[in-house]
Motif scaffolding. Structure first.
Motif, short mmCIF file in Angstrom:
data_model
loop_
_atom_site.label_atom_id
_atom_site.label_comp_id
_atom_site.label_asym_id
_atom_site.label_seq_id
_atom_site.Cartn_x
_atom_site.Cartn_y
_atom_site.Cartn_z
N THR A 152 0.86 -1.18 0.00
CA THR A 152 0.00 0.00 0.00
C THR A 152 0.90 1.23 0.00
OG1 THR A 152 -1.60 -1.22 1.35
CG2 THR A 152 -1.94 1.15 1.14
N ALA A 153 0.66 2.16 -0.93
CA ALA A 153 1.51 3.35 -1.02
C ALA A 153 0.66 4.56 -1.37
CB ALA A 153 2.59 3.15 -2.08
N VAL A 154 1.00 5.68 -0.75
CA VAL A 154 0.26 6.92 -0.96
C VAL A 154 0.82 7.67 -2.16
CG1 VAL A 154 -0.17 9.21 0.03
CG2 VAL A 154 -0.40 7.16 1.46
N ILE A 155 -0.08 8.17 -3.01
CA ILE A 155 0.31 9.04 -4.11
C ILE A 155 -0.44 10.36 -3.95
CG2 ILE A 155 -1.36 7.90 -5.63
CD1 ILE A 155 0.44 8.72 -7.99
N LEU A 156 0.33 11.44 -3.89
CA LEU A 156 -0.25 12.76 -3.63
C LEU A 156 -0.83 13.35 -4.91
CD1 LEU A 156 2.48 14.27 -1.27
CD2 LEU A 156 0.35 13.11 -0.64
N PRO A 157 -1.71 14.36 -4.78
CA PRO A 157 -2.32 14.97 -5.96
C PRO A 157 -1.28 15.61 -6.87
CG PRO A 157 -2.83 16.21 -3.96
CD PRO A 157 -2.22 14.94 -3.53
N GLY A 158 -1.45 15.38 -8.17
CA GLY A 158 -0.54 15.95 -9.15
C GLY A 158 0.81 15.29 -9.22
N ARG A 159 1.04 14.24 -8.46
CA ARG A 159 2.33 13.57 -8.42
C ARG A 159 2.29 12.25 -9.20
NH1 ARG A 159 5.29 15.15 -3.83
NH2 ARG A 159 4.87 17.36 -3.40
N SER A 160 3.47 11.66 -9.35
CA SER A 160 3.59 10.35 -9.97
C SER A 160 4.23 9.38 -8.98
CB SER A 160 4.42 10.42 -11.25
OG SER A 160 5.73 10.90 -10.97
N LEU A 161 4.02 8.11 -9.21
CA LEU A 161 4.57 7.06 -8.35
C LEU A 161 4.95 5.90 -9.24
CD1 LEU A 161 4.99 5.84 -5.43
CD2 LEU A 161 2.68 4.90 -5.67
N THR A 162 6.18 5.40 -9.09
CA THR A 162 6.65 4.25 -9.85
C THR A 162 7.00 3.13 -8.89
OG1 THR A 162 7.51 5.64 -11.64
CG2 THR A 162 8.38 3.40 -11.48
N VAL A 163 6.48 1.94 -9.16
CA VAL A 163 6.77 0.78 -8.32
C VAL A 163 7.14 -0.39 -9.21
CG1 VAL A 163 5.16 1.59 -6.55
CG2 VAL A 163 4.39 -0.11 -8.20
N ASP A 164 8.00 -1.27 -8.70
CA ASP A 164 8.40 -2.49 -9.41
C ASP A 164 7.97 -3.69 -8.60
OD1 ASP A 164 9.58 -1.02 -11.41
OD2 ASP A 164 11.62 -1.24 -10.64
N LEU A 165 7.53 -4.73 -9.29
CA LEU A 165 7.16 -5.98 -8.62
C LEU A 165 7.56 -7.15 -9.47
CD1 LEU A 165 4.26 -7.45 -9.87
CD2 LEU A 165 3.49 -5.17 -9.26
N ASP A 166 7.78 -8.27 -8.81
CA ASP A 166 8.02 -9.53 -9.50
C ASP A 166 6.70 -10.28 -9.61
OD1 ASP A 166 10.74 -9.19 -9.94
OD2 ASP A 166 11.29 -10.08 -8.01
N ALA A 167 6.32 -10.64 -10.82
CA ALA A 167 5.08 -11.37 -11.05
C ALA A 167 5.30 -12.83 -10.69
CB ALA A 167 4.63 -11.21 -12.51
N ASP A 168 5.12 -13.15 -9.43
CA ASP A 168 5.46 -14.48 -8.91
C ASP A 168 4.28 -15.16 -8.22
OD1 ASP A 168 5.26 -12.91 -6.67
OD2 ASP A 168 7.30 -13.27 -5.95
N ASN A 169 3.06 -14.66 -8.44
CA ASN A 169 1.90 -15.21 -7.75
C ASN A 169 0.70 -15.22 -8.70
OD1 ASN A 169 0.48 -16.34 -5.64
ND2 ASN A 169 0.09 -14.40 -4.60
N PRO A 170 0.53 -16.26 -9.52
CA PRO A 170 -0.47 -16.25 -10.59
C PRO A 170 -1.90 -16.09 -10.07
CG PRO A 170 1.10 -18.05 -10.88
CD PRO A 170 1.35 -17.48 -9.52
#
Length: 532
Positions: A489-507
Motif C-alpha cells: 500500500t503506497a500513498v500518491i499525492l495529488p498531481g504527483r507520480s509514483l513508480t513501483v516495481d514488482l516480480d510477477a510471482d503469484n499467478p
C-alpha cells in the motif's frame, strides 16, 4: 470494496467456486457455478484484447502449483463469526454495528511463518460478505474478492479459507464487500518470524480507525449515497441489503467533509466527516492503556484500518525507530512521527520512559485525534486533546525508507511497463483508473516471471493510498540509489507520480485499488491478471 453490481451492471456473471479447501456451504442449495466474465481491452497499450480463458483462473493449476511450492506447515485452525453487535466506544457512546465476534477490533489471529492457516468464517449478517487478507501473498482463490476470486458468502453460510502463510509481518483482514469495512469488521493478523531478529520485551498492537457507524443513525452505505449523489444505494454483492436511507429525511446528519486541508497530503485531507476516531476500539476520552516497565523495549505494530483518514502518529516523550513497513523489514530509521494512509502498517521500536505517555493519532487535516496511553509509572491519564510535540517534529513517510537487504528487490530492467492514470473529482465523485470505473472483466495483463513496472500518474486533486493484492512492490527511487521499501500500500499525492516495481510471482487475478473505501466503491479499482 465490492464489485458494485447495481451501479455499473457489469457483474451478471460470478465465478466458479474454488475446489478443495475453499468449501462454501449454505442452508439452501447452492446455485450452479458461473463462468468468469469476458475481459474487455487491456489497459496496457502494448497488449491486445484477450479471451477469458487466456487468463489464469483463481483456482487454476498455476495457482495450485504456486501454493504447493509454499509447502504445507503446521495447521492453525480458527473459527470466526461476522455478526451484528453493539459496542461502547467510550465517552458514553454506544453504537450498533457489525463485527467479528464480540470484540472491536476483532481478536488478533496469530500464526508463525510456515504455518497453514485454516479459518472458517460464518456469516450471521443480513448481507453477503467476504474476507480479504490485506498484505498477504497467498493463493488467489483465498484472496476474498466476491465476483473475482470467489462467490459471496451468503447470509447463513460459511466459507473456509485455507492457505500457506510464508512471510512474517504485521497484516490484517477485513471484508471486500461494499463498504462493510467502515463498520467494525476488521482484525489484526500477526505472522511471527520463527527466526525473529528483533529484540524486545513487549508488543503492542495498535489499530487506528475512523468511526461513524451507528452514530446518530449514520451508516457507511448512507455516507456512500451522499458522496455519490444517490448513485450507490445498494452495494451488497448478492443484493440482500436494503437501500441506505436517503439524505434530507432527518434519519442521519450529513457526513460530507469540507475545509479539511493538509500540507502533508497535498491539499484536501478527506471526504468524510467522522464523529469519532479510535485506537483499539476506544475514543480519546476513554483510551485503552498499555502497561510496561520503564526501560522496556516495546514493539508497536500499527495498522490504519480507517475508511477515509490518514493518521499522523506520535508517542509523547519518545522517538520511534521504524523497523518494518507493510510487514517487510527496512533499514532502521528514527523519527518523531509517522504518517499512515489507509491500509498501511508500520512496526516501530521504542524504549519506554518512566511515567504516563500519550500515543496520539492525529486525524490528518481533520482537526481531531485518537488516543491510547503507554503507562510505565504513576500519573493521571492525559487529556483527550493532548498534542505531543513530536507530532510537529520529523514526520516519516514510506518514500524515505530503504528496504532491508534481506528483502530488497534485485536490480533488473522491467519486462513490462504499465502506465495507470488516476482520474476523478470530489464534485462528480467519479474516481477511476484511466477514466474507466471498475469492471472485473478489464485486466492489466502480466506474465509469470516478469519484472513489472507500474507507473501511476495522479491527475486528481486528492491523495490516494493504492493497494495491490497478493504482492509487494518496491518503491522506485528517483535517480536510482538504495532500493526502496517493499510495500503493498503506497500513498500518491495529488498531481504527483509514483513508480513501483514488482516480480510477477503469484499467478491469478488480483485487485489493484485505492484504499480510500469510498473512492474504491465509486470505481477506483481494477485487476492485475496473469496470462496463461
Amino acid at each position: 470494496m465490492s464489485e458494485m453490481p447495481n451501479r455499473r451492471a457489469v457483474l451478471g456473471a460470478g465465478i466458479a467456486l474454488a475446489g478443495g479447501a475453499a468449501a462454501l456451504t449454505t442452508r439452501a442449495a447452492d446455485a450452479a457455478p458461473l463462468p468468469l466474465p469476458t475481459p474487455g481491452p487491456s489497459r496496457s497499450p502494448a497488449a491486445p484484447a484477450v479471451a477469458a480463458d487466456t487468463y489464469v483462473a483463481p483456482d487454476g493449476p498455476e495457482v495450485m502449483a504456486r501454493e504447493a511450492e509454499r509447502g504445507a506447515g503446521p495447521l492453525r485452525k480458527v473459527s470466526l463469526t461476522a455478526t451484528a453487535s453493539r459496542f461502547e466506544l467510550g465517552d458514553g457512546v454506544t453504537v450498533p454495528t457489525w463485527s467479528y465476534g464480540d470484540r472491536l477490533p476483532g481478536e488478533t489471529v496469530r500464526v508463525t511463518a510456515g504455518d497453514t492457516l485454516e479459518l472458517t468464517l460464518a456469516n450471521h449478517l443480513a448481507q453477503s460478505t467476504s474476507l480479504h487478507w490485506h498484505g498477504l501473498s497467498l493463493r488467489n482463490d483465498m484472496d476474498g474478492v466476491p465476483g473475482l476470486t470467489q462467490r459471496p458468502i451468503e447470509p447463513g453460510a460459511e466459507f473456509t479459507y485455507r492457505f500457506a502463510v510464508t512471510q512474517p509481518g504485521t497484516y490484517w483482514f477485513h471484508p471486500h464487500s461494499g463498504v462493510q469495512l467502515d463498520r467494525g469488521l476488521y482484525a489484526p493478523l500477526i505472522v511471527d518470524d520463527p527466526k525473529e531478529p528483533l529484540a524486545y520485551d513487549k508488543e503492542w498492537v495498535v489499530v487506528l480507525d475512523d468511526w461513524l457507524d451507528g452514530v446518530d443513525g449514520s451508516t457507511p452505505d448512507a455516507v456512500l449515497d451522499e458522496l455519490t449523489h444517490g448513485a450507490g444505494s445498494s452495494h451488497d454483492p448478492a443484493g440482500h441489503g436494503a437501500p441506505a436511507p436517503a439524505k434530507g429525511t432527518g434519519e442521519a446528519p450529513s457526513r460530507l467533509l469540507t475545509g479539511a486541508e493538509s500540507d502533508l497530503l497535498g491539499g484536501h485531507a478527506g471526504d468524510v466527516d467522522y464523529p469519532h476516531y479510535l485506537v483499539n476500539g476506544r475514543t480519546a476520552g476513554a483510551p485503552s492503556v498499555f502497561e510496561a516497565r520503564p526501560g522496556d523495549r516495546v514493539r508497536l505494530r500499527v495498522i490504519n484500518a480507517g475508511g477515509d483518514t490518514a493518521f499522523r502518529l506520535a508517542l509523547g516523550g519518545h522517538r520511534m525507530t521504524v523497523t518494518h513497513s507493510d510487514g517487510f523489514p527496512v533499514t532502521h530509521t528514527e523519527t518523531d512521527a509517522l504518517l499512515l494512509g489507509m491500509g498501511e502498517r508500520y512496526d516501530v521500536l521504542v524504549t519506554a520512559g518512566d511515567g504516563v505517555f500519550p500515543l496520539t493519532a492525529l486525524a490528518e487535516g481533520k482537526g481531531a485525534s485518537a488516543l491510547a496511553v503507554l503507562r510505565t509509572g504513576t500519573g493521571a491519564l492525559p487529556a483527550a486533546t493532548v498534542r505531543p510535540k513530536e507530532l510537529d517534529g520529523r514526520v516519516l513517510t514510506a518514500d524515505r525508507l530503504t528496504a532491508d537487504a534481506s528483502v530488497a528487490l534485485t536490480a533488473r530492467e522491467p519486462d513490462r511497463t504499465v502506465p495507470v492514470t488516476l482520474t476523478g473529482s470530489m464534485a462528480a465523485y467519479d474516481w477511476a483508473f484511466d477514466r474507466k470505473p471498475y469492471d472485473p472483466a478489464v485486466r492489466m495483463p502480466v506474465r509469470a516471471g516478469e519484472r513489472v513496472r507500474l507507473t501511476f500518474a495522479n491527475r486528481t486533486a486528492m491523495w490516494h493510498p493504492l493497494h495491490l493484492h497478493g504482492h509487494t512492490f518496491a518503491l522506485a527511487r528517483p535517480g536510482g540509489g538504495a532500493p526502496g521499501a517493499r510495500k503493498d500500500t503506497a500513498v500518491i499525492l495529488p498531481g504527483r507520480s509514483l513508480t513501483v516495481d514488482l516480480d510477477a510471482d503469484n499467478p491469478g487475478l488480483w485487485m489493484l485499488h485505492c484504499h480510500n473505501l469510498y473512492h474504491a466503491e465509486a470505481g477506483m479499482m481494477t485487476v492485475l491478471g496473469y496470462l496463461r
